[in-house]
Design a protein around this motif. Structure first.
Motif, mmCIF file in Angstrom:
data_model
loop_
_atom_site.group_PDB
_atom_site.id
_atom_site.type_symbol
_atom_site.label_atom_id
_atom_site.label_comp_id
_atom_site.label_asym_id
_atom_site.label_seq_id
_atom_site.Cartn_x
_atom_site.Cartn_y
_atom_site.Cartn_z
ATOM 1 N N ASN A 184 36.744 36.752 27.583
ATOM 2 C CA ASN A 184 37.306 37.347 28.468
ATOM 3 C C ASN A 184 37.141 38.688 28.985
ATOM 4 O OD1 ASN A 184 40.124 38.380 29.663
ATOM 5 N ND2 ASN A 184 40.790 36.345 29.704
ATOM 6 N N TYR B 291 35.344 44.055 27.106
ATOM 7 C CA TYR B 291 34.256 44.099 28.586
ATOM 8 C C TYR B 291 32.871 44.238 28.955
ATOM 9 C CZ TYR B 291 32.955 44.939 33.135
ATOM 10 O OH TYR B 291 32.660 44.831 34.591
ATOM 11 N N LYS C 104 31.607 41.216 27.087
ATOM 12 C CA LYS C 104 31.233 39.700 27.055
ATOM 13 C C LYS C 104 30.030 40.423 28.526
ATOM 14 C CE LYS C 104 33.759 38.583 31.051
ATOM 15 N NZ LYS C 104 35.640 38.217 31.969
ATOM 16 N N ASP D 112 33.729 27.749 30.189
ATOM 17 C CA ASP D 112 34.622 28.594 30.790
ATOM 18 C C ASP D 112 34.055 30.159 30.692
ATOM 19 O OD1 ASP D 112 36.526 30.804 31.445
ATOM 20 O OD2 ASP D 112 38.382 29.747 29.603
ATOM 21 N N ASN E 76 34.622 32.875 32.426
ATOM 22 C CA ASN E 76 36.217 34.017 33.225
ATOM 23 C C ASN E 76 35.224 34.800 33.734
ATOM 24 O OD1 ASN E 76 38.121 33.665 30.619
ATOM 25 N ND2 ASN E 76 36.830 34.017 29.341
ATOM 26 N N VAL E 77 34.516 34.075 34.608
ATOM 27 C CA VAL E 77 34.483 34.676 35.774
ATOM 28 C C VAL E 77 34.237 33.920 37.098
ATOM 29 C CG1 VAL E 77 33.098 35.985 37.169
ATOM 30 C CG2 VAL E 77 32.234 36.076 34.480
ATOM 31 N N ALA E 78 35.634 34.420 38.090
ATOM 32 C CA ALA E 78 35.435 33.893 39.056
ATOM 33 C C ALA E 78 33.989 34.697 40.150
ATOM 34 C CB ALA E 78 36.896 34.203 39.757
ATOM 35 N N THR F 275 39.246 42.829 35.364
ATOM 36 C CA THR F 275 38.220 41.857 34.924
ATOM 37 C C THR F 275 38.189 40.342 35.618
ATOM 38 O OG1 THR F 275 39.227 41.028 32.966
ATOM 39 C CG2 THR F 275 38.167 42.320 32.063
ATOM 40 N N HIS F 276 37.231 39.425 35.465
ATOM 41 C CA HIS F 276 36.881 38.342 35.690
ATOM 42 C C HIS F 276 36.368 38.338 37.260
ATOM 43 C CE1 HIS F 276 39.252 37.280 32.388
ATOM 44 N NE2 HIS F 276 39.361 36.317 32.431
ATOM 45 N N GLU G 23 30.581 41.692 36.471
ATOM 46 C CA GLU G 23 30.409 39.926 35.513
ATOM 47 C C GLU G 23 29.586 39.343 36.660
ATOM 48 O OE1 GLU G 23 34.609 39.634 34.027
ATOM 49 O OE2 GLU G 23 34.569 41.119 34.956
ATOM 50 N N ILE H 178 37.085 29.733 37.029
ATOM 51 C CA ILE H 178 36.084 29.848 36.860
ATOM 52 C C ILE H 178 35.348 28.917 35.398
ATOM 53 C CG2 ILE H 178 37.738 32.122 36.355
ATOM 54 C CD1 ILE H 178 39.286 31.154 33.644
#
Length: 261
Positions: A113, A122, A125, A151, A153-155, A171-172, A177, A221
């Motif tokens: 996440n 982070y 990640k 998943d 966890n990144v848009a 984040t995301h 990312e 995501i």
């Protein structure tokens, strides 16, 4: 030959087992990548799934993560874990598993996440995504259809969150990312983008709080990336919003990809 492959963050497989079994039957899914099992390997409902014709490859330790690949078209060459992947607080978390199903090599991944940009999670990640690119790059070439689903966890873009202002500094949606996602293109993987159904953007996650799903305050995501042979066989892709409805649903909806070889 037609093949239906899907990915779904189930958010606890045992509490949602009846919903999962019903969905597998109604959707006609051949291969399903699952994330966030929240069970140990011993607690995994292999018998119930086996009665429905599904074999399973599992990577789970009972905490909040865990991944699996289910298949009713054969399951060969299972590989547990992410080779070269980082640990977090000295624990190698169960976030990746791969197998060959119906002639297609599939990975089920649950990307960390990240928590907050200032948090060590982070950095973990970003390290995990870098290791994923290297690991899948070793398999994605050649003529065999290959896909990484899960998943992330990144848009991927600003349009993939319901209100970018709500994610400022979070984040995301950070550039680092998103760059990590685009770098999957360096190993021949491109996203299979699902078609829009009810709304312009096919969100895949909605928070349980503040009527997130009824108000469509969502994020996209849960993603599928494939190599050229995989994407050439894609005939359709969509998010099954119906699976997000009702009491006891996961906060994610399945992403479904239909193939025709």
């Amino acid at each position: 030959m037609g093949l239906r492959i899907a990915t779904w963050n189930i958010n606890g497989i045992n509490p949602r087992l009846d919903r999962l079994l019903d969905w597998l039957e109604s959707s006609g899914t051949d291969v399903l990548c699952l994330q966030e099992l929240k069970c140990t390997a011993e607690q995994f409902p292999a018998e119930a799934l086996g009665e429905r014709g599904y074999e399973a490859a599992i990577n789970a330790d009972g905490r909040w993560n865990g991944v699996a690949v289910l298949s009713r078209v054969g399951l060969e060459e299972p590989v547990v874990g992410l080779a070269g992947g980082p640990a977090f607080e000295e624990v190698e978390e169960p976030r990746a598993i791969s197998a060959t199903c119906g002639g297609v090599r599939v990975w089920s991944v649950y990307v960390p996440n990240g928590r907050e940009v200032s948090h060590p999670h982070y950095a973990y990640k970003l390290q995990w995504l870098s290791a994923l690119r290297v690991a899948v790059g070793a398999e994605s070439g050649g003529e065999r259809p290959f896909a990484v689903l899960g998943d992330f966890n990144v848009a991927p873009t600003d349009q993939d969150v319901w209100d970018l202002g709500q994610f400022e500094g979070a984040t995301h949606v950070t550039e680092a990312e998103r760059v990590a996602l685009t770098e999957l293109g360096e190993v021949g993987l491109q996203e299979v983008y699902p078609r829009a159904l009810k709304y312009d953007v096919p969100f895949t996650f909605w928070d349980y709080r503040m009527l997130g799903f009824p108000k469509n305050k969502g994020m996209r995501i849960d993603l599928a990336f494939g190599n050229d042979p995989f994407r050439a066989a894609v005939k359709d892709a969509y998010v099954d919003r119906e699976a997000r409805k009702g009491k006891g649903a996961s906060d994610h909806a399945p992403v479904v990809v239909d193939l025709d070889f």
